[in-house]
Design a protein around this motif. Sequence first.
Motif, PDB file in Angstrom:
ATOM      1  N   SER A   1      30.656  44.953  40.931  1.00 31.73           N
ATOM      2  CA  SER A   1      31.909  45.240  40.107  1.00 31.73           C
ATOM      3  C   SER A   1      32.604  45.686  40.814  1.00 31.73           C
ATOM      4  CB  SER A   1      30.561  46.567  39.709  1.00 31.73           C
ATOM      5  OG  SER A   1      30.087  46.691  38.439  1.00 31.73           O
ATOM      6  N   ILE A   2      32.084  45.558  42.065  1.00 32.27           N
ATOM      7  CA  ILE A   2      33.632  46.468  43.226  1.00 32.27           C
ATOM      8  C   ILE A   2      33.650  44.148  43.811  1.00 32.27           C
ATOM      9  CG2 ILE A   2      33.798  46.496  45.681  1.00 32.27           C
ATOM     10  CD1 ILE A   2      33.630  48.698  43.672  1.00 32.27           C
ATOM     11  N   LEU A   3      32.894  43.581  43.452  1.00 35.00           N
ATOM     12  CA  LEU A   3      33.082  41.789  44.057  1.00 35.00           C
ATOM     13  C   LEU A   3      34.246  41.604  42.622  1.00 35.00           C
ATOM     14  CD1 LEU A   3      33.479  40.234  45.424  1.00 35.00           C
ATOM     15  CD2 LEU A   3      31.522  38.789  43.838  1.00 35.00           C
ATOM     16  N   LEU A   4      34.278  42.023  41.747  1.00 35.58           N
ATOM     17  CA  LEU A   4      34.669  41.491  40.389  1.00 35.58           C
ATOM     18  C   LEU A   4      35.623  41.920  40.220  1.00 35.58           C
ATOM     19  CD1 LEU A   4      32.270  41.581  37.490  1.00 35.58           C
ATOM     20  CD2 LEU A   4      33.418  39.528  38.325  1.00 35.58           C
ATOM     21  N   LEU A   5      36.292  43.584  41.045  1.00 36.93           N
ATOM     22  CA  LEU A   5      37.432  44.032  41.046  1.00 36.93           C
ATOM     23  C   LEU A   5      38.686  42.915  42.397  1.00 36.93           C
ATOM     24  CD1 LEU A   5      39.331  46.493  40.222  1.00 36.93           C
ATOM     25  CD2 LEU A   5      38.439  47.592  42.154  1.00 36.93           C
ATOM     26  N   LEU A   6      37.599  43.084  43.349  1.00 33.47           N
ATOM     27  CA  LEU A   6      38.521  41.961  44.086  1.00 33.47           C
ATOM     28  C   LEU A   6      38.946  40.669  43.663  1.00 33.47           C
ATOM     29  CD1 LEU A   6      36.423  42.856  46.835  1.00 33.47           C
ATOM     30  CD2 LEU A   6      38.370  44.351  46.882  1.00 33.47           C
ATOM     31  N   ILE A   7      38.407  40.288  42.872  1.00 34.59           N
ATOM     32  CA  ILE A   7      38.686  39.086  41.766  1.00 34.59           C
ATOM     33  C   ILE A   7      39.456  39.150  41.462  1.00 34.59           C
ATOM     34  CG2 ILE A   7      37.978  37.114  40.486  1.00 34.59           C
ATOM     35  CD1 ILE A   7      35.294  37.753  41.838  1.00 34.59           C
ATOM     36  N   LEU A   8      39.868  40.451  40.966  1.00 32.39           N
ATOM     37  CA  LEU A   8      40.583  41.087  39.220  1.00 32.39           C
ATOM     38  C   LEU A   8      42.063  41.248  40.150  1.00 32.39           C
ATOM     39  CD1 LEU A   8      41.655  41.236  37.200  1.00 32.39           C
ATOM     40  CD2 LEU A   8      41.175  43.660  36.883  1.00 32.39           C
ATOM     41  N   CYS A   9      41.769  41.395  41.282  1.00 33.26           N
ATOM     42  CA  CYS A   9      43.246  41.713  41.849  1.00 33.26           C
ATOM     43  C   CYS A   9      43.825  40.271  42.887  1.00 33.26           C
ATOM     44  CB  CYS A   9      43.070  43.198  43.309  1.00 33.26           C
ATOM     45  SG  CYS A   9      42.512  44.810  42.680  1.00 33.26           S
ATOM     46  N   ALA A  10      42.732  39.734  43.181  1.00 36.56           N
ATOM     47  CA  ALA A  10      43.674  38.667  43.654  1.00 36.56           C
ATOM     48  C   ALA A  10      44.237  37.911  42.540  1.00 36.56           C
ATOM     49  CB  ALA A  10      42.565  37.448  44.929  1.00 36.56           C
ATOM     50  N   SER A  11      43.276  38.014  41.527  1.00 35.57           N
ATOM     51  CA  SER A  11      43.617  37.742  40.656  1.00 35.57           C
ATOM     52  C   SER A  11      44.921  37.428  40.069  1.00 35.57           C
ATOM     53  CB  SER A  11      43.071  36.988  39.023  1.00 35.57           C
ATOM     54  OG  SER A  11      41.681  36.393  39.556  1.00 35.57           O
ATOM     55  N   ILE A  12      45.555  38.926  39.584  1.00 35.17           N
ATOM     56  CA  ILE A  12      46.909  39.401  39.317  1.00 35.17           C
ATOM     57  C   ILE A  12      47.914  38.754  40.290  1.00 35.17           C
ATOM     58  CG2 ILE A  12      48.299  41.906  38.987  1.00 35.17           C
ATOM     59  CD1 ILE A  12      46.169  42.741  38.864  1.00 35.17           C
ATOM     60  N   ALA A  13      47.748  38.769  41.405  1.00 37.62           N
ATOM     61  CA  ALA A  13      49.317  38.255  42.412  1.00 37.62           C
ATOM     62  C   ALA A  13      48.805  36.990  42.243  1.00 37.62           C
ATOM     63  CB  ALA A  13      48.010  38.345  43.755  1.00 37.62           C
ATOM     64  N   ILE A  14      48.196  36.084  41.824  1.00 33.15           N
ATOM     65  CA  ILE A  14      47.954  34.828  41.609  1.00 33.15           C
ATOM     66  C   ILE A  14      49.186  34.493  40.484  1.00 33.15           C
ATOM     67  CG2 ILE A  14      47.019  31.984  40.795  1.00 33.15           C
ATOM     68  CD1 ILE A  14      44.630  33.481  43.190  1.00 33.15           C
ATOM     69  N   LEU A  15      48.327  35.563  39.082  1.00 31.87           N
ATOM     70  CA  LEU A  15      48.614  35.115  38.049  1.00 31.87           C
ATOM     71  C   LEU A  15      50.397  35.750  38.124  1.00 31.87           C
ATOM     72  CD1 LEU A  15      46.349  36.061  35.947  1.00 31.87           C
ATOM     73  CD2 LEU A  15      46.814  34.021  35.949  1.00 31.87           C
ATOM     74  N   THR A  16      50.692  36.076  38.497  1.00 35.59           N
ATOM     75  CA  THR A  16      51.920  36.426  38.504  1.00 35.59           C
ATOM     76  C   THR A  16      53.183  35.791  39.902  1.00 35.59           C
ATOM     77  OG1 THR A  16      52.055  38.818  39.405  1.00 35.59           O
ATOM     78  CG2 THR A  16      53.653  38.280  40.268  1.00 35.59           C
ATOM     79  N   THR A  17      52.089  35.177  40.192  1.00 31.22           N
ATOM     80  CA  THR A  17      53.154  33.793  41.355  1.00 31.22           C
ATOM     81  C   THR A  17      53.740  32.339  39.951  1.00 31.22           C
ATOM     82  OG1 THR A  17      52.302  34.175  43.125  1.00 31.22           O
ATOM     83  CG2 THR A  17      53.319  32.406  42.634  1.00 31.22           C
ATOM     84  N   LEU A  18      52.584  32.330  39.052  1.00 25.18           N
ATOM     85  CA  LEU A  18      52.274  31.396  38.131  1.00 25.18           C
ATOM     86  C   LEU A  18      53.074  32.239  37.630  1.00 25.18           C
ATOM     87  CD1 LEU A  18      51.061  28.342  36.947  1.00 25.18           C
ATOM     88  CD2 LEU A  18      49.300  30.731  35.844  1.00 25.18           C
ATOM     89  N   GLY A  19      53.643  32.980  36.868  1.00 19.75           N
ATOM     90  CA  GLY A  19      54.403  33.736  35.671  1.00 19.75           C
ATOM     91  C   GLY A  19      55.990  33.179  36.535  1.00 19.75           C
TER      92      GLY A  19
END
Length: 486
Positions: A196-214
């Motif tokens: 669960s912690i690993l998925l949470l870390l992936i989610l946080c990294a994805s937010i930064a990437i998706l923000t840049t993409l947006g």
Amino acid sequence: MPVLWIALTVLALAAVGFLVGRGRALSTAGGDARKLHSLPNYYGWNVALFVLVPSLLTLAAWILIAPTMIEGRVVSLISEEVAADADARNLMMADVRRVAAGLDLAVAQGVMSAEEASDLRAGENDIRGRLAEVGVALGDNVTTAVLAAAQRYRVLSSASSLWMTIAVLGLAGLGFFYAWRRTRPDYRARNVVERSILLLLILCASIAILTTLGIILSMLFETQNFFSQYPWQDFFFSTTWSPNFRGNSDLGILPLLWGTLYISFIALLVSVPIGLFAAIYMSEYAGPRMRSVAKPMIEVLAGIPTIVYGLFALITVGPLLRDYFAQPMGFGQSSSSVMTAGIVMGIMLIPFVSSLSDDIINAVPQTMRDGSLGLGATHSETIRQVVLPAALPGIVGAVLLAASRAIGETMIVVLGAGAAARLDLNPFEAMTTVTVKIVSQLTGDTDFAAPETLVAFALGLTLFVMTLGLNVLALWIVRRYREQYE
């Protein structure tokens, strides 16, 4: 229930779940932690995560999606002409939200009941009078349709808040019960928690990437709208920048690029030698006591807001250059100039270059210095012929990163260089940059669909590509040549 209270309730339930889950694990193992698959705390965190994750994700999604859905249903009460016009719809919805807030205030102060605030059959004069009692004055643009839409907005918002509370707290309770039931000695709580912690870390990294993409996609779409109204050949190759919201605008980017590169070049001429020499002194010559004082004092410059640098350029550096250099030598009469902005921006970049170069020079292995000194070279010869060549790729990367920082600067240019878009070699003349024109084109009462406004997105995309290219080049240089000296 307010969002803050919901979040605090979920956190409290998660804390209780942690204690209950830990206690149940120990009780099912007869008080002997050695019989458990995982440490007792993992069982507590397992219950807490099952409470927190589903409920908070639902809360976040509800907060993001519900307002859009409510607005879509409320807009149907407004005329079709207003609903079709995005600007008019936004203005109308601002009035709807203001009236709805006034109705909530009237209910809270007891001026009217909740039923009266939600009654769509209530008269317009009655609603205006009740709102006036709580200090909410409605203008002539607030029509009966707006009042009805505000009442509908309030009803839907209240219903949304109620269902959000039920859904979030319900999911928290279900997660609590589900995790509690699964807590037993052979349950692999550690595996579940770590996954669960690993998925949470992936989610946080994805937010930064998706923000840049947006950000990139938003600029691309608006830039496409701009080029559908204005020829790209004129934008990239015209030497005239003369926006006019009445039509017949000349929106050539070349004068802006020239000002941006000219000011950045002068800034690098100031910052690179000073910053590099400061880094060499601190890493190779200064003792521990001097370094502990000099390095923080240099890096204080990085903490000064850019608006303060701009004021320094406007009040001090600009008049000084005008009175002692530009006017006596016949170069100009203006205190706003490329030289003013370049010098002050260079001062701002000194700690950037100095700190990065210092870290890079310190990363050169001490054995290389010892070998040079053992062969008879002096300290200065070792620095020139061994240390600096070894650190050169990293220093070049630091300079390119500083150039990216200079290209994106705005406030110093606004106050120090002026706003004139021109192609000129005189460094004592006023010029401007891409970032300044992005701000000027998007401020004020402008038509957002006009090419004179949309050009800001084309400028921003061009600037983004430039800085991205410099950053990629800097990282490539550092990674390509760094391993040779490790």
